[in-house]
Design an enzyme around this catalytic site. Sequence first.
Site, PDB file in Angstrom:
ATOM      1  N   HIS A  91     -58.810 -34.060  63.486  1.00  0.00           N
ATOM      2  CA  HIS A  91     -59.232 -35.321  64.086  1.00  0.00           C
ATOM      3  C   HIS A  91     -58.258 -36.446  63.738  1.00  0.00           C
ATOM      4  CE1 HIS A  91     -61.693 -38.366  65.756  1.00  0.00           C
ATOM      5  NE2 HIS A  91     -62.496 -38.604  64.733  1.00  0.00           N
TER       6      HIS A  91
ATOM      7  N   CYS B 184     -62.234 -44.110  67.066  1.00  0.00           N
ATOM      8  CA  CYS B 184     -61.981 -42.692  67.328  1.00  0.00           C
ATOM      9  C   CYS B 184     -62.054 -42.366  68.813  1.00  0.00           C
ATOM     10  CB  CYS B 184     -62.977 -41.834  66.554  1.00  0.00           C
ATOM     11  SG  CYS B 184     -63.042 -42.272  64.818  1.00  0.00           S
TER      12      CYS B 184
END
Lengths: 390, 132
Positions: A338, A89
């Site tokens: 996200h 991420c």
Amino acid sequence: MSSKPLVSIVSAGLSKFGRHEEHVGRELFAQATKEAFDRCPRLDPIKDIEALFIGHMGESYEHQGHTGPTLADWTGLLPKPAIRIESACASSGSALRTGIMAILSGLHKVVIVGGVENMTHRTTAEVTEFLAMASDMAFEQFNGITFPGLYALMATAHMNKYGTTEEQMAKVAVKNHYNGSLNPKAHLQKEITLKKALESKLVAWPLKMYDCSLITDGASCLILTAPEIAKNFTDTPVHVIGSGLASDTIGLYQRETLTSLKAARVASQEAYKMANINPKDVDVAEVHDCFTIAELLAYEDLGFCSPGKGGNLIDEGITELGGNLPVNTSGGLKAKGHPVGATGTAQAYEIYLQLTGQAQKRQVNDAEIGLSHNVGGSGATASVHLYRRD
Amino acid sequence: MSAERPFTISSFYKFVTEKKLMAVQCDDCQNLLLPPKPMCTKCFSINLKWIELENTGTLLSYTVIHVAPEEFQSMVPYIVGIVEFENGLHLPGIIRDLPVEQIKIGMKLKIDFDPSTSNVWPEWNRYFFRPV
């Protein structure tokens, strides 16, 4: 400010974040670059841009690897060098760092850094499994520990050590959903109540559905230049004045502590030192709120408060839009969404808007110094960047 | 022992089959490695040996998983925790035979071994934690 620019951001772009059933990742990245090109009419992309550095977590989501050249092709930038950077991420936070290194080395003068992920066409079970690949296969995945589970282990430890409450975590969600309601590019543009957050379905106790960020499709990019030529392209560059990147063990269980991310502390210290500023100089920050507890940990790891006091910052409203240090004005990962590989440069995009006065309804008055904090996995990677308006 | 049991994660799980919790110790600097590594990450020595750990440790943190990966969905909700063994060595794992309302950070748990193996790669034997 005495800080010297490392590189300058002369433009930035972001696709709409959300569910894009009719698009694949490369098309979303083209939307982001189109916005960046349009925002910077003095830039001739074909003549000026020399390389692409692209954050992209995994080929599992789209069964598409070799992302670098694919995106160079879809943005009209072949045959320029184009490399994928992967740190889960934190992939595009790492791509930003790589672009900075490319310019500081003198090899390139203008580059695109960005990121992309296209996730929503997969089931939640599939995405859960793909995300878990950023944890320790041999001991965490093997024991059925999910990503929310890893952050829940941090939350439980923080609650036990410092008395942090489920309500304080829920307040992070309420704040970020409010901010997201002001962001036309956010995945979820709706406010939620504290009650709704606290009563939402359990995912990994003490984390509930509203403690978790969204599975989202999206892309983001920045155009970086050497500072001495930034004014050739724009009258309002934003300078990157500090860059920190650090690593930690892949397994959460191996860390010295469960209540702080050492990689984030090390990366932020590197960035602050490079920029010659202190946490109190920061006017606006985008932090990695993949789970609400992660935002509270970020307050502490970035030095916005002392260890264990993250909950107080949210209780006192300091990090709200009208507070002394607004955090996640975009809505954060929590409400903006996200798309993992796109997140790091999407955070930088929001800071770019804030420091150039383009953040519209969520504009922080007179913001001069910004910070972005991008975490990979349960903290095995952390990247922190500091920005200053011209 | 190192000839038959290289300092690998796979060897760790072979010991699990034999109901042993094993870590690796560096003969040169005495550093302990769990998970095992093929080289001491403190002094870079490869003079390593296996040591057996006490089977009891302390619970550092826990969570109750409600949304699980496919392989674990039939167990939902299940508790996972991180346990600290002697010398500050940690392992994560599933906690069985303990009602959620009785769980407490700092409690003693022991490692136990399950003869069943994972039904997908890697096909290792399983360990879990239970109350002492």
